[in-house]
Design an enzyme around this catalytic site. Sequence first.
Site, PDB file in Angstrom:
ATOM      1  N   GLY A 183       7.221   2.498   1.121  1.00 54.42           N
ATOM      2  CA  GLY A 183       7.465   1.141   0.605  1.00 54.42           C
ATOM      3  C   GLY A 183       8.954   0.850   0.537  1.00 54.42           C
ATOM      4  O   GLY A 183       9.731   1.716   0.151  1.00 54.42           O
ATOM      5  N   ASP A 198       8.919   0.817  -8.381  1.00 52.10           N
ATOM      6  CA  ASP A 198       8.037   1.178  -9.500  1.00 52.10           C
ATOM      7  C   ASP A 198       8.662   2.112 -10.541  1.00 52.10           C
ATOM      8  O   ASP A 198       8.115   2.270 -11.628  1.00 52.10           O
ATOM      9  CB  ASP A 198       6.760   1.852  -8.965  1.00 52.10           C
ATOM     10  N   ASP A 231       8.617   5.243 -10.661  1.00 51.72           N
ATOM     11  CA  ASP A 231       7.615   6.224 -11.080  1.00 51.72           C
ATOM     12  C   ASP A 231       7.928   7.625 -10.557  1.00 51.72           C
ATOM     13  O   ASP A 231       7.030   8.405 -10.265  1.00 51.72           O
ATOM     14  CB  ASP A 231       6.216   5.774 -10.599  1.00 51.72           C
ATOM     15  N   THR A 248      12.120   3.040  -4.663  1.00 49.90           N
ATOM     16  CA  THR A 248      10.848   2.360  -4.949  1.00 49.90           C
ATOM     17  C   THR A 248      11.072   1.472  -6.167  1.00 49.90           C
ATOM     18  O   THR A 248      11.805   1.858  -7.081  1.00 49.90           O
ATOM     19  CB  THR A 248       9.691   3.349  -5.228  1.00 49.90           C
ATOM     20  N   ARG A 270       4.888   3.503   7.646  1.00 54.34           N
ATOM     21  CA  ARG A 270       4.028   4.604   7.214  1.00 54.34           C
ATOM     22  C   ARG A 270       3.551   5.270   8.500  1.00 54.34           C
ATOM     23  O   ARG A 270       3.149   4.583   9.432  1.00 54.34           O
ATOM     24  CB  ARG A 270       2.869   4.065   6.374  1.00 54.34           C
ATOM     25  N   ASP A 292       7.510   9.251  -3.360  1.00 55.84           N
ATOM     26  CA  ASP A 292       7.031  10.638  -3.385  1.00 55.84           C
ATOM     27  C   ASP A 292       6.262  11.031  -2.123  1.00 55.84           C
ATOM     28  O   ASP A 292       6.284  12.192  -1.726  1.00 55.84           O
ATOM     29  CB  ASP A 292       6.262  10.966  -4.667  1.00 55.84           C
ATOM     30  N   ARG A 339       0.889   0.040 -10.062  1.00 54.79           N
ATOM     31  CA  ARG A 339      -0.507   0.504 -10.074  1.00 54.79           C
ATOM     32  C   ARG A 339      -0.685   1.698 -11.004  1.00 54.79           C
ATOM     33  O   ARG A 339      -1.673   1.813 -11.695  1.00 54.79           O
ATOM     34  CB  ARG A 339      -0.930   0.899  -8.655  1.00 54.79           C
TER      35      ARG A 339
HETATM   36  P1  ADP Z   1       6.245   6.439  -0.349  1.00 52.65           P
HETATM   37  O1  ADP Z   1       7.294   7.319   0.235  1.00 52.65           O
HETATM   38  O2  ADP Z   1       6.767   5.081  -0.686  1.00 52.65           O
HETATM   39  O3  ADP Z   1       5.492   7.135  -1.474  1.00 52.65           O
HETATM   40  P2  ADP Z   1       3.960   6.866   1.453  1.00 52.65           P
HETATM   41  O4  ADP Z   1       3.137   7.603   0.453  1.00 52.65           O
HETATM   42  O5  ADP Z   1       3.293   5.855   2.303  1.00 52.65           O
HETATM   43  O6  ADP Z   1       5.185   6.103   0.797  1.00 52.65           O
HETATM   44  O7  ADP Z   1       4.644   7.963   2.404  1.00 52.65           O
HETATM   45  C1  ADP Z   1       5.508   7.566   3.447  1.00 52.65           C
HETATM   46  C2  ADP Z   1       5.292   8.450   4.650  1.00 52.65           C
HETATM   47  O8  ADP Z   1       5.583   9.812   4.324  1.00 52.65           O
HETATM   48  C3  ADP Z   1       3.871   8.498   5.184  1.00 52.65           C
HETATM   49  O9  ADP Z   1       3.560   7.396   6.007  1.00 52.65           O
HETATM   50  C4  ADP Z   1       3.883   9.776   5.989  1.00 52.65           C
HETATM   51  O10 ADP Z   1       4.519   9.589   7.232  1.00 52.65           O
HETATM   52  C5  ADP Z   1       4.774  10.674   5.116  1.00 52.65           C
HETATM   53  N1  ADP Z   1       3.898  11.498   4.263  1.00 52.65           N
HETATM   54  C6  ADP Z   1       3.346  11.164   3.078  1.00 52.65           C
HETATM   55  N2  ADP Z   1       2.558  12.166   2.615  1.00 52.65           N
HETATM   56  C7  ADP Z   1       2.613  13.149   3.538  1.00 52.65           C
HETATM   57  C8  ADP Z   1       2.003  14.442   3.664  1.00 52.65           C
HETATM   58  N3  ADP Z   1       1.166  14.929   2.743  1.00 52.65           N
HETATM   59  N4  ADP Z   1       2.293  15.168   4.769  1.00 52.65           N
HETATM   60  C9  ADP Z   1       3.121  14.706   5.724  1.00 52.65           C
HETATM   61  N5  ADP Z   1       3.710  13.489   5.662  1.00 52.65           N
HETATM   62  C10 ADP Z   1       3.474  12.721   4.601  1.00 52.65           C
END
Ligand code: ADP
Length: 328
Positions: free
Chosen positions: A15, A132, A134, A130, A76, A107, A176
Amino acid sequence: MPKTIKKVGVLTSGGDSPGMNAAIRSVVRTCAYHNIECIGIYRGYQGMIEGDFKEMGPRSVNNIVNKGGTILKSARSLEFKTPEGRKKAHENLVKAGIDAFVVIGGDGSFTGGLLFNSEYNFPIMGIPGTIDNDIFGTSHTLGYDTALNTVVDCIDKIRDTASSHNRLFFVEVMGRDAGHIALNAGIGAGAEEILIPEEDLGLDRLLESLQKSKASGKSSSIVVIAEGDKIGKNVFELKDYVEANLPEYDVRVSVLGHMQRGGSPSCFDRVLASRLGVRAVESLLEGKSNYMVGLQNDKVTLTPLEQAIKGKSEIDRELLRVSEIMST
Ligand code: ADP
């Protein structure tokens, strides 16, 4: 002895949030300051897999400190969650001569980075971006302060119309899993009631509180509701419930939505981004890896990424009390 770092990659992932551009600028200029190269990686981990890279010098980040969003774009990437995807990403980094990267994200992005490091022993640093707030290990994430100011600004405007018509407004804000935005912006904007995921106020207490505020002479009220509030009803169901039980109220709903993620970053976020970017690059140059740079007691600190991912950023209980007293 860790490998000497001569070229650092930077990406924004997951995000987006205001302040990400200021952080990119800081990473790029810190690299230039230390005479090392910097490569922008477009569209998060997806761009890493596709080799979507561009060399960045101090002049390529002119005039972005004040811009929302991210010039590197965010994405993503499902492919990065597969070993094959990460292998391609690693091959591209090696081919481009990149020795380490800074990932600006949440995270999920940190989880992906940590996994990548465990597989390829590739040095990484995280910057929390982010709205949030969080993430454990920092009092503020990039974009949070800007989002608070945006929300307060919107609620101020809603209050003008609410008080002209003696209305009750339910304002839904992002969050959320965490009520930081709702709680802080709610206090800042003088909300009568604040519903957050961490606390179950309960429907009866909400009605009671609204009745109390009516009896105390308030003719209009603002209730701030985090997306993930514990009552478990969405904001429109909540409106129906309150109207059914308190027919004297004319309830209006305002869902603030994505506007909370945009806009020019606040001064606080710009300064924070600048500080975190410097520390992220300098920590890599010191041979450190797998940390998140953050702010604690107004000092820039390093928290192991594993802790940042697993830890919980608690809301400030004292703020709940302050909010209750303020709604008297
Ligand atoms: P944020 O970083 O805002 O929490 P996401 O949860 O969508 O956003 O994570 C961003 C990107 O990080 C994902 O699209 C993916 O490419 C990578 N990612 C997230 N979780 C994993 C995981 N368990 N293993 C490998 N890559 C991950």
